[in-house]
Design a protein around this motif. Structure first.
Motif, PDB file in Angstrom:
ATOM      1  N   TYR A 465      68.054  52.784  30.580  1.00 42.00           N
ATOM      2  CA  TYR A 465      68.290  53.741  31.665  1.00 42.00           C
ATOM      3  C   TYR A 465      68.755  55.083  31.100  1.00 42.00           C
ATOM      4  O   TYR A 465      68.261  56.152  31.475  1.00 42.00           O
ATOM      5  N   THR A 466      69.702  55.020  30.165  1.00 39.23           N
ATOM      6  CA  THR A 466      70.208  56.240  29.545  1.00 39.23           C
ATOM      7  C   THR A 466      69.107  56.965  28.791  1.00 39.23           C
ATOM      8  O   THR A 466      69.002  58.196  28.832  1.00 39.23           O
ATOM      9  N   ALA A 467      68.256  56.207  28.087  1.00 40.50           N
ATOM     10  CA  ALA A 467      67.151  56.806  27.342  1.00 40.50           C
ATOM     11  C   ALA A 467      66.136  57.442  28.282  1.00 40.50           C
ATOM     12  O   ALA A 467      65.589  58.517  27.987  1.00 40.50           O
ATOM     13  N   LEU A 468      65.869  56.807  29.414  1.00 42.35           N
ATOM     14  CA  LEU A 468      64.936  57.374  30.386  1.00 42.35           C
ATOM     15  C   LEU A 468      65.455  58.697  30.930  1.00 42.35           C
ATOM     16  O   LEU A 468      64.696  59.668  31.088  1.00 42.35           O
ATOM     17  N   ILE A 469      66.764  58.740  31.206  1.00 38.89           N
ATOM     18  CA  ILE A 469      67.361  59.985  31.680  1.00 38.89           C
ATOM     19  C   ILE A 469      67.261  61.060  30.594  1.00 38.89           C
ATOM     20  O   ILE A 469      66.896  62.209  30.850  1.00 38.89           O
ATOM     21  N   GLY A 470      67.567  60.657  29.360  1.00 35.11           N
ATOM     22  CA  GLY A 470      67.558  61.612  28.259  1.00 35.11           C
ATOM     23  C   GLY A 470      66.184  62.144  27.911  1.00 35.11           C
ATOM     24  O   GLY A 470      66.067  63.210  27.292  1.00 35.11           O
ATOM     25  N   SER A 471      65.153  61.420  28.280  1.00 34.73           N
ATOM     26  CA  SER A 471      63.789  61.837  27.918  1.00 34.73           C
ATOM     27  C   SER A 471      63.029  62.442  29.094  1.00 34.73           C
ATOM     28  O   SER A 471      61.816  62.649  29.000  1.00 34.73           O
ATOM     29  N   ARG A 472      63.723  62.734  30.183  1.00 40.00           N
ATOM     30  CA  ARG A 472      63.027  63.264  31.359  1.00 40.00           C
ATOM     31  C   ARG A 472      62.305  64.584  31.079  1.00 40.00           C
ATOM     32  O   ARG A 472      61.177  64.792  31.512  1.00 40.00           O
ATOM     33  N   ALA A 473      62.955  65.480  30.345  1.00 37.69           N
ATOM     34  CA  ALA A 473      62.328  66.774  30.060  1.00 37.69           C
ATOM     35  C   ALA A 473      61.081  66.578  29.195  1.00 37.69           C
ATOM     36  O   ALA A 473      60.039  67.201  29.433  1.00 37.69           O
ATOM     37  N   THR A 545      55.941  59.708  20.327  1.00 39.27           N
ATOM     38  CA  THR A 545      57.406  59.730  20.329  1.00 39.27           C
ATOM     39  C   THR A 545      58.003  59.373  21.689  1.00 39.27           C
ATOM     40  O   THR A 545      59.228  59.269  21.803  1.00 39.27           O
ATOM     41  N   ASP A 546      57.155  59.196  22.699  1.00 40.20           N
ATOM     42  CA  ASP A 546      57.670  58.832  24.025  1.00 40.20           C
ATOM     43  C   ASP A 546      58.383  57.489  23.949  1.00 40.20           C
ATOM     44  O   ASP A 546      57.820  56.498  23.497  1.00 40.20           O
ATOM     45  N   GLY A 547      59.625  57.445  24.376  1.00 44.58           N
ATOM     46  CA  GLY A 547      60.385  56.196  24.370  1.00 44.58           C
ATOM     47  C   GLY A 547      61.191  55.965  23.122  1.00 44.58           C
ATOM     48  O   GLY A 547      61.914  54.967  23.024  1.00 44.58           O
ATOM     49  N   GLU A 548      61.127  56.896  22.139  1.00 48.04           N
ATOM     50  CA  GLU A 548      61.837  56.638  20.885  1.00 48.04           C
ATOM     51  C   GLU A 548      63.351  56.717  21.046  1.00 48.04           C
ATOM     52  O   GLU A 548      64.087  56.234  20.184  1.00 48.04           O
ATOM     53  N   LEU A 549      63.840  57.312  22.136  1.00 49.89           N
ATOM     54  CA  LEU A 549      65.280  57.297  22.382  1.00 49.89           C
ATOM     55  C   LEU A 549      65.788  55.882  22.609  1.00 49.89           C
ATOM     56  O   LEU A 549      66.965  55.602  22.388  1.00 49.89           O
ATOM     57  N   PHE A 550      64.887  54.991  23.055  1.00 51.95           N
ATOM     58  CA  PHE A 550      65.280  53.589  23.221  1.00 51.95           C
ATOM     59  C   PHE A 550      65.002  52.802  21.949  1.00 51.95           C
ATOM     60  O   PHE A 550      65.883  52.118  21.427  1.00 51.95           O
ATOM     61  N   LYS A 552      62.511  53.417  18.297  1.00 51.40           N
ATOM     62  CA  LYS A 552      61.544  54.287  17.616  1.00 51.40           C
ATOM     63  C   LYS A 552      60.210  53.599  17.385  1.00 51.40           C
ATOM     64  O   LYS A 552      59.165  54.260  17.313  1.00 51.40           O
ATOM     65  N   ARG A 553      60.204  52.288  17.236  1.00 46.06           N
ATOM     66  CA  ARG A 553      58.957  51.569  16.993  1.00 46.06           C
ATOM     67  C   ARG A 553      58.228  51.227  18.285  1.00 46.06           C
ATOM     68  O   ARG A 553      57.017  51.386  18.390  1.00 46.06           O
ATOM     69  N   TRP A 554      58.974  50.762  19.271  1.00 43.42           N
ATOM     70  CA  TRP A 554      58.349  50.122  20.425  1.00 43.42           C
ATOM     71  C   TRP A 554      58.465  50.901  21.715  1.00 43.42           C
ATOM     72  O   TRP A 554      57.843  50.550  22.716  1.00 43.42           O
ATOM     73  N   GLY A 555      59.272  51.966  21.706  1.00 45.23           N
ATOM     74  CA  GLY A 555      59.423  52.729  22.936  1.00 45.23           C
ATOM     75  C   GLY A 555      60.273  51.991  23.955  1.00 45.23           C
ATOM     76  O   GLY A 555      61.149  51.197  23.601  1.00 45.23           O
ATOM     77  N   PHE A 556      60.010  52.261  25.218  1.00 49.50           N
ATOM     78  CA  PHE A 556      60.832  51.698  26.290  1.00 49.50           C
ATOM     79  C   PHE A 556      60.561  50.207  26.495  1.00 49.50           C
ATOM     80  O   PHE A 556      59.453  49.720  26.274  1.00 49.50           O
ATOM     81  N   LEU A 557      61.600  49.540  26.949  1.00 52.21           N
ATOM     82  CA  LEU A 557      61.515  48.118  27.251  1.00 52.21           C
ATOM     83  C   LEU A 557      60.535  47.841  28.378  1.00 52.21           C
ATOM     84  O   LEU A 557      59.752  46.893  28.330  1.00 52.21           O
ATOM     85  N   SER A 558      60.549  48.681  29.390  1.00 58.59           N
ATOM     86  CA  SER A 558      59.824  48.401  30.629  1.00 58.59           C
ATOM     87  C   SER A 558      58.426  49.001  30.673  1.00 58.59           C
ATOM     88  O   SER A 558      57.667  48.727  31.600  1.00 58.59           O
ATOM     89  N   ARG A 559      58.061  49.795  29.671  1.00 58.51           N
ATOM     90  CA  ARG A 559      56.783  50.501  29.722  1.00 58.51           C
ATOM     91  C   ARG A 559      55.937  50.190  28.494  1.00 58.51           C
ATOM     92  O   ARG A 559      56.452  49.995  27.402  1.00 58.51           O
ATOM     93  N   ALA A 560      54.625  50.182  28.709  1.00 61.10           N
ATOM     94  CA  ALA A 560      53.694  49.993  27.601  1.00 61.10           C
ATOM     95  C   ALA A 560      52.868  51.248  27.378  1.00 61.10           C
ATOM     96  O   ALA A 560      51.918  51.253  26.621  1.00 61.10           O
ATOM     97  N   GLY A 561      53.230  52.309  28.051  1.00 62.12           N
ATOM     98  CA  GLY A 561      52.531  53.584  27.962  1.00 62.12           C
ATOM     99  C   GLY A 561      53.254  54.563  28.855  1.00 62.12           C
ATOM    100  O   GLY A 561      54.344  54.270  29.356  1.00 62.12           O
ATOM    101  N   LEU A 562      52.659  55.707  29.080  1.00 61.69           N
ATOM    102  CA  LEU A 562      53.325  56.711  29.899  1.00 61.69           C
ATOM    103  C   LEU A 562      53.527  56.224  31.326  1.00 61.69           C
ATOM    104  O   LEU A 562      54.544  56.505  31.951  1.00 61.69           O
TER     105      LEU A 562
END
Length: 617
Positions: A465-473, A545-550, A552-562
């Motif tokens: 959740y924190t990573a999603l907020i941080g990557s909104r821009a 780099t999308d999702g690397e805040l969560f 760096k290898r796999w991106g976000f837990l809940s997403r497999a793409g944008l």
């Protein structure tokens, strides 16, 4: 300094700081939850609240109210049971049944909501609407009325007990590697790296890969050993092949944080196998054989007892304390819920860890056992939900047991089955909510075999959740670029079609397009192509780099793409009615919560996603 919240629970008075209020003081989040939150998963619409006349109510709670019992319950307009609803006893309404309550219901509802908000504000209770979005939220996939729930069952490990992953899984990894070393595996120089994997990935035991699939099973990212594969390599290896979790001989889903140590060890040893180091040490072995060997070594680490003995001797090194958790369960118990503990851990480990984690935070010298109407250890889940096993009653503090054929309230048991629990408590099916961290063992099987309501605990949600907020821009910029590329692509395709028709001596879409000068048409198309290629050059690395805040290898837990949901989210939405990061989040709601699933618009039933940002501006 925040003013401490004070409230009464039965005869106990507590004064404490909400961890969410503390969070608000140290971050951009607002104070989030109240113990009296009326929450809906849709932030723009409140969950339905029913206040009915007392004709269906048989259980009174004072002269003004009554509660709907199960034998008088009905179903509401969302199909949920009305059991547990609060009702107004109009006979005790002082003859003022409708006084001050005339007029359109829409205006009356707004007026009463404003008045209630003022009351809560005067009492110092945070506004319930601040709970809508938060890393400590409880998220709803399927409508759930807690008022109609009679019993709540809990798993222990990584549910009521949250372990420090680096400490617990790190030691599990160490014991696993020691066992592998003892049978000849080359493990020197390897160390535990929890960032190598995340929950929800899938091991491909045939190819020695770890993959991330979308909700349909298409593989979007992959790692061979500890090396991430390029998008092209993933396409060449898997093409349109789907992950099929029913094929257990090939695919292994990482259901829980307990899977982290095993996956890290396996992927590291895939590298050693590719280097020829394993074959030189112990003989020929394929990727499947390697996975089996790692699993066997980790199983020994758990079964032989050294790992748990170490944890029991110094629980403070492995368990992250959560003072709010026992109080959340106390609220549920005092609201009339029957609380169950159903764990695969043995009695001695369960008792030691629960004493450490619960007793110091309970009031009036309560013991953790006082919270639960029934405790079942060594439950052997998932078989506990699937079939019947003998049940034994634990009769001494040393763990001495005797055969038992019927469980009773307040009992401590080993083994048995979910059917025995239902029979003993007189509840069944959707009257029971089961809360656990393992998607298959806890959530899937209790849902599929018993139709219990389910809640998944996924601690990583807070970081996500924190990573999603941080990557909104970053994501907003990325989406804007993709929008521009799509607009240009649509324009280019129209010109391309005009060119195609003209080259075949057919008229273009319009008379003007048919007569357009060849050079002008060609130059227009060339310019569009150049701009789109430049956009691609900027979009590609941003997507990487999308999702690397969560991670760096796999991106976000809940997403497999944008936009694509991950396979993990598909499993959660399929089997879990609600999901959250920790059990103590229930403290910031109420035991009478009505969770309503967020609306899922069809693609043709909403404004274009691409226009969202410009519309808001």
């Amino acid at each position: 300094m925040h003013t401490p919240l004070q409230w009464q629970t039965g005869s106990y008075q507590f004064t404490k700081f909400s961890p969410l209020t503390t969070m608000a003081a140290s971050s951009s989040f607002t104070p989030i939850f109240s113990p009296f939150t009326a929450f809906s998963a849709n932030p723009k619409k409140l969950a339905p609240f029913r206040c009915v006349a007392g004709e269906k109510a048989a259980v009174t709670t004072g002269p003004a109210f009554s509660v709907t019992p199960s034998n008088k319950s009905d179903v509401d307009y969302l199909g949920e049971s009305t059991k547990g609803d609060f009702n107004v006893n109009f006979d005790n309404f002082g003859g003022k049944r409708h006084a001050g309550m005339e007029g359109p219901i829409e205006e009356l509802a707004k007026l009463e909501a404003d008045e209630a908000e003022r009351l809560l504000r005067d009492l110092g209770i945070p506004a319930p609407f601040s709970a809508t979005h938060s890393p400590r939220g409880i998220f709803c996939t399927r409508t759930l009325n807690l008022r109609s729930i009679s019993a709540i069952g809990y798993d222990m490990d990584y549910t009521l007990m949250h372990y420090n992953v680096m400490a617990w899984e790190g030691r599990a990894y160490d014991y696993c590697m020691e066992n592998l070393k003892n049978v000849g595996f080359p493990v020197d120089g390897l160390s535990f790296d929890p960032n190598l994997v995340i929950r929800g990935l899938v091991i491909d035991k045939e190819k020695g890969n770890l993959v991330k699939a979308d909700r349909f099973g298409y593989i979007k990212r992959a790692m061979h050993g500890t090396t991430m594969l390029s998008t092209r390599a993933v396409s060449e290896i898997y093409g349109r092949e789907l992950v099929d979790l029913r094929n257990e001989s090939r695919w292994e889903f990482l259901n829980t944080l307990f899977s982290v140590s095993e996956a890290v060890a396996y992927m590291q040893l895939v590298d050693r196998l590719d280097e020829g180091a394993v074959e030189a040490a112990i003989g020929p072995l394929d990727y499947k054989g390697l996975y089996k060997a790692v699993g066997k070594a980790l199983f020994r680490a758990h079964v032989e007892g050294q790992l748990k003995s170490e944890i029991m001797s110094k629980p403070e090194l492995f368990v992250e304390p959560d003072p709010d958790l026992p109080l959340a369960l106390l609220d549920q118990k005092e609201a009339g819920k029957k609380l169950l503990l159903i764990t695969n851990s043995d009695f001695h480990y369960t008792d030691k860890m629960m004493r450490h984690s619960f007793n110091r935070f309970l009031p009036n010298d309560m013991d953790w056992r006082d919270l639960f109407d029934m405790v079942i250890v060594s439950a052997r889940k998932p078989e506990f939900f699937q079939m019947s096993h003998p049940m034994y009653e634990v009769v001494t503090g040393e763990g001495l047991m005797r055969p038992c054929f019927k469980a009773c309230t307040g009992g401590l048991y080993s083994g048995g089955s979910a059917q025995m629990v239902e029979s003993s408590l007189g509840v069944q099916g959707d009257e029971i909510l089961y809360v656990g961290d393992h998607i298959y063992t806890d959530v899937s099987q209790s849902k599929v075999h018993l139709r219990w309501r389910t809640a998944l605990i996924c601690r990583e949600l807070e970081d996500e959740y924190t990573a999603l907020i941080g990557s909104r821009a970053h994501r907003a910029s990325l989406i804007e670029l993709i929008n521009q590329k799509e607009v240009l692509g649509d324009l280019f395709n129209q010109l391309r079609l005009a060119l195609q028709r003209r080259m075949k001596d057919r008229p273009a879409q319009t008379f003007a397009a048919t007569k357009l000068d060849d050079q002008e048409l060609t130059e227009s198309m060339q310019k569009l192509l150049i701009v789109m290629q430049k956009l691609d050059e900027k979009i590609a690395p941003m997507l990487e780099t999308d999702g690397e805040l969560f991670n760096k290898r796999w991106g976000f837990l809940s997403r497999a793409g944008l936009w694509d949901k991950s396979h993990l989210m598909r499993q959660i939405e399929k089997y879990a009615d609600i999901y959250t990061s920790r059990v103590s989040n229930f403290l910031h709601y109420t035991p009478f919560m009505y969770f309503r699933s967020q609306e899922q618009n069809l693609a043709h039933d909403s404004s274009s996603f691409y226009c969202t940002h410009s519309d808001e501006e």
